[in-house]
Enzyme design. Structure first.
Site, PDB file in Angstrom:
ATOM      1  N   HIS A   1      45.138  49.157  43.287  1.00 36.84           N
ATOM      2  CA  HIS A   1      45.910  48.845  42.078  1.00 36.84           C
ATOM      3  C   HIS A   1      45.610  49.962  41.065  1.00 36.84           C
ATOM      4  O   HIS A   1      44.512  50.521  41.067  1.00 36.84           O
ATOM      5  CB  HIS A   1      45.401  47.489  41.569  1.00 36.84           C
ATOM      6  CG  HIS A   1      46.154  46.903  40.425  1.00 36.84           C
ATOM      7  ND1 HIS A   1      45.963  47.316  39.124  1.00 36.84           N
ATOM      8  CD2 HIS A   1      47.086  45.921  40.372  1.00 36.84           C
ATOM      9  CE1 HIS A   1      46.744  46.603  38.324  1.00 36.84           C
ATOM     10  NE2 HIS A   1      47.441  45.757  39.059  1.00 36.84           N
TER      11      HIS A   1
ATOM     12  N   ASP B   1      37.007  45.791  44.332  1.00 38.33           N
ATOM     13  CA  ASP B   1      37.957  45.055  43.503  1.00 38.33           C
ATOM     14  C   ASP B   1      38.298  43.758  44.250  1.00 38.33           C
ATOM     15  O   ASP B   1      39.024  43.772  45.243  1.00 38.33           O
ATOM     16  CB  ASP B   1      39.208  45.918  43.288  1.00 38.33           C
ATOM     17  CG  ASP B   1      40.270  45.196  42.482  1.00 38.33           C
ATOM     18  OD1 ASP B   1      40.064  44.015  42.147  1.00 38.33           O
ATOM     19  OD2 ASP B   1      41.313  45.818  42.193  1.00 38.33           O
TER      20      ASP B   1
ATOM     21  N   GLN C   1      42.134  40.103  44.276  1.00 41.26           N
ATOM     22  CA  GLN C   1      43.047  39.364  45.160  1.00 41.26           C
ATOM     23  C   GLN C   1      42.317  38.625  46.274  1.00 41.26           C
ATOM     24  O   GLN C   1      42.950  37.977  47.099  1.00 41.26           O
ATOM     25  CB  GLN C   1      44.089  40.317  45.781  1.00 41.26           C
ATOM     26  CG  GLN C   1      45.035  40.952  44.789  1.00 41.26           C
ATOM     27  CD  GLN C   1      46.043  39.968  44.191  1.00 41.26           C
ATOM     28  OE1 GLN C   1      46.218  38.841  44.682  1.00 41.26           O
ATOM     29  NE2 GLN C   1      46.707  40.379  43.123  1.00 41.26           N
TER      30      GLN C   1
ATOM     31  N   LYS D   1      43.630  35.032  37.953  1.00 39.81           N
ATOM     32  CA  LYS D   1      44.181  34.976  39.315  1.00 39.81           C
ATOM     33  C   LYS D   1      43.488  33.892  40.139  1.00 39.81           C
ATOM     34  O   LYS D   1      43.766  33.720  41.318  1.00 39.81           O
ATOM     35  CB  LYS D   1      44.038  36.337  39.997  1.00 39.81           C
ATOM     36  CG  LYS D   1      44.919  37.422  39.368  1.00 39.81           C
ATOM     37  CD  LYS D   1      44.825  38.709  40.155  1.00 39.81           C
ATOM     38  CE  LYS D   1      45.321  39.914  39.377  1.00 39.81           C
ATOM     39  NZ  LYS D   1      46.763  39.954  39.209  1.00 39.81           N
TER      40      LYS D   1
ATOM     41  N   CYS E   1      52.052  47.798  40.397  1.00 38.70           N
ATOM     42  CA  CYS E   1      50.960  48.645  39.891  1.00 38.70           C
ATOM     43  C   CYS E   1      50.255  49.349  41.050  1.00 38.70           C
ATOM     44  O   CYS E   1      49.016  49.453  41.062  1.00 38.70           O
ATOM     45  CB  CYS E   1      49.950  47.848  39.077  1.00 38.70           C
ATOM     46  SG  CYS E   1      50.656  47.035  37.657  1.00 38.70           S
TER      47      CYS E   1
HETATM   48  C1  PLP Z   1      44.095  44.179  43.396  1.00 39.82           C
HETATM   49  C2  PLP Z   1      44.195  44.096  41.901  1.00 39.82           C
HETATM   50  N1  PLP Z   1      43.279  44.720  41.164  1.00 39.82           N
HETATM   51  C3  PLP Z   1      43.289  44.674  39.829  1.00 39.82           C
HETATM   52  C4  PLP Z   1      44.280  43.996  39.155  1.00 39.82           C
HETATM   53  C5  PLP Z   1      44.269  44.011  37.661  1.00 39.82           C
HETATM   54  O1  PLP Z   1      44.088  42.738  37.144  1.00 39.82           O
HETATM   55  P1  PLP Z   1      44.158  42.514  35.580  1.00 39.82           P
HETATM   56  O2  PLP Z   1      45.517  42.921  35.139  1.00 39.82           O
HETATM   57  O3  PLP Z   1      43.903  41.061  35.425  1.00 39.82           O
HETATM   58  O4  PLP Z   1      43.097  43.354  34.967  1.00 39.82           O
HETATM   59  C6  PLP Z   1      45.269  43.333  39.879  1.00 39.82           C
HETATM   60  C7  PLP Z   1      46.366  42.627  39.196  1.00 39.82           C
HETATM   61  O5  PLP Z   1      47.432  42.399  39.726  1.00 39.82           O
HETATM   62  C8  PLP Z   1      45.221  43.383  41.289  1.00 39.82           C
HETATM   63  O6  PLP Z   1      46.141  42.770  42.048  1.00 39.82           O
END
Ligand code: PLP
Length: 408
Positions: free
Chosen positions: A117, A194, A197, A220, A360
């Protein structure tokens, strides 16, 4: 707990006539989370760590007890390894600024997966540019997975940081992070996971993974928007400089110099999102009550049913690994020849909420020769009936666009 009719626990799913298939973007919130926040404001709202009076002490206790709850939830060695942030993005920026800028030098290497992301990619571009280090990517094979050969050819003795998403928010691929962490450590690199998900769907044990940092967003996983978590190994966090400066992260402040508070306060400047922390605590309680085994059972059934039904629609392109054991409740697809935003708008007229766009993850989509997809992402409140509604809405969209597609 009654896991037969989970939807009843989610007021928005009861009140609105929608088929919510965008939990990868944010999940809906159960009554228990909503009530916990209401109770905070009605019974013990005060600024934690700031007052000697009992209301503030009570707020501090709940705030700090939630930290302990999260430490236990992900099996951290110590509650001091849990830092509250705004979201996964802020946690990742904290690592990039406070660890990356101070520890990387010219010609060092940062290795990311191409699935990242933007929040685990753009901060590392910044670190790479400022330190003169090189940014490299692990690419995916035709099965949308990172092969062992790719891991071993990209992570080298020059690698200092590896950034890896546990689950891809576009493809649903579950990455073999244990293997990546082990290999990176062998080469002397630290690993940033990260888990945005993955933690909504599966048990995370940071000691078993042996990751150096791990981040996720509360929203999430049923908690409110605006609360995130950074886990970091104590020995690393202790050596790092603070990211944001201000109140509550200090020990002594003199006119020219300041000494900083010990962990975890060093990284929590300013008034914190207490309602978010309390909501996250309630979300963890709820997930624990339902149990990851039940969550996975429901999701597996619904996702496999969706894949089976979607595969039958020959007007669709599907983007998912054939290896279903390695896949987690996210399905990206396109109606051939139709822009995903148009498809999502038609689905919306049927009350079906899916995400459309680049998610993203522009470098990933570009590497696959695309710029956008539709994405249905499931959580344990979804049912096979939700999938049927998606399929019906997709057939309607195809009928509407068919004549234009045929003219292409
Ligand atoms: C894999 C992953 N990492 C990071 C993020 C970023 O999350 P946030 O916008 O809550 O910081 C997302 C959000 O869709 C994501 O899917």
């Amino acid at each position: 707990m009654d896991i037969v009719d989970i939807k009843k626990d989610f007021p928005i799913l009861e009140n609105k006539n929608i088929t919510y298939l965008d939990s990868g973007a944010t999940t809906q919130k159960p009554t228990k989370v909503i009530k916990a926040i209401e109770e905070f404001y009605e019974k013990y709202n005060a600024n934690p760590h700031r007052g000697a009076y009992s209301l503030s002490i009570e707020a501090t206790e709940v705030y700090e007890n939630t930290r302990t709850k999260i430490a236990n939830f992900i099996n951290s060695r110590s509650r001091e390894e849990i830092i509250f942030s705004k979201n996964a993005t802020e946690s990742l920026n904290l690592i990039a600024y406070s660890y990356g800028l101070d520890n990387l030098k010219k010609d060092d290497e940062i290795v990311l997966s191409i699935m990242e992301h933007h929040s685990n990619l753009v901060p590392w571009q910044m670190v790479s540019k400022k330190t003169g280090s090189n940014l490299k990517y692990m690419y995916i094979n035709s099965e949308f997975e990172i092969s062992d050969e790719e891991i071993e050819s990209k992570i080298t003795d020059k690698t200092k940081i590896v950034g890896i998403t546990h689950v891809s928010n576009v493809l649903g691929t579950i990455n073999n992070i244990k293997k990546i962490i082990k290999y990176a450590h062998k080469k002397g690199a630290i690993v940033v996971v990260d888990a945005s998900q993955s933690i909504p769907h599966m048990k995370i044990d940071v000691q078993e993974l042996d990751c150096d940092f791990l981040v996720f967003s509360g929203h999430k996983m049923l908690a409110p928007l605006g609360i995130g978590v950074l886990y970091g190994k104590k020995e690393l966090l202790n050596k790092m400089n603070p990211f944001i400066m201000g109140g509550d992260m200090i020990e002594y402040v003199h006119e020219q110099e300041t000494t900083f508070a010990p962990l975890p306060n060093k990284f929590e400047a300013g008034t914190q999102n207490v309602e978010g922390v309390i909501g996250l605590g309630a979300a963890i309680d709820y997930i624990s009550e339902v149990g990851y085994n039940n969550i996975q059972k429901i999701e597996k059934e619904v996702t496999e049913y969706a894949i089976e039904k979607l595969r039958k629609l020959d007007f669709l392109d599907l983007y998912l690994t054939p290896n279903t054991q390695n896949h987690c409740s996210v399905i990206s697809f396109n109606i051939k020849g139709v822009h995903p935003h148009d498809v999502a708008s038609i689905l919306d007229t049927e009350g079906v909420c899916v995400r459309s766009g680049n998610h993203c993850a522009q470098p990933l989509l570009r590497s696959l020769g695309m710029d956008s997809t539709c994405r249905a992402s499931f959580y344990f409140y979804n049912t096979k009936e939700d999938v049927d509604k998606l399929i019906k809405a997709l057939k309607k969209a195809y009928e509407m666009f068919k004549k234009y597609i045929d003219n292409i």
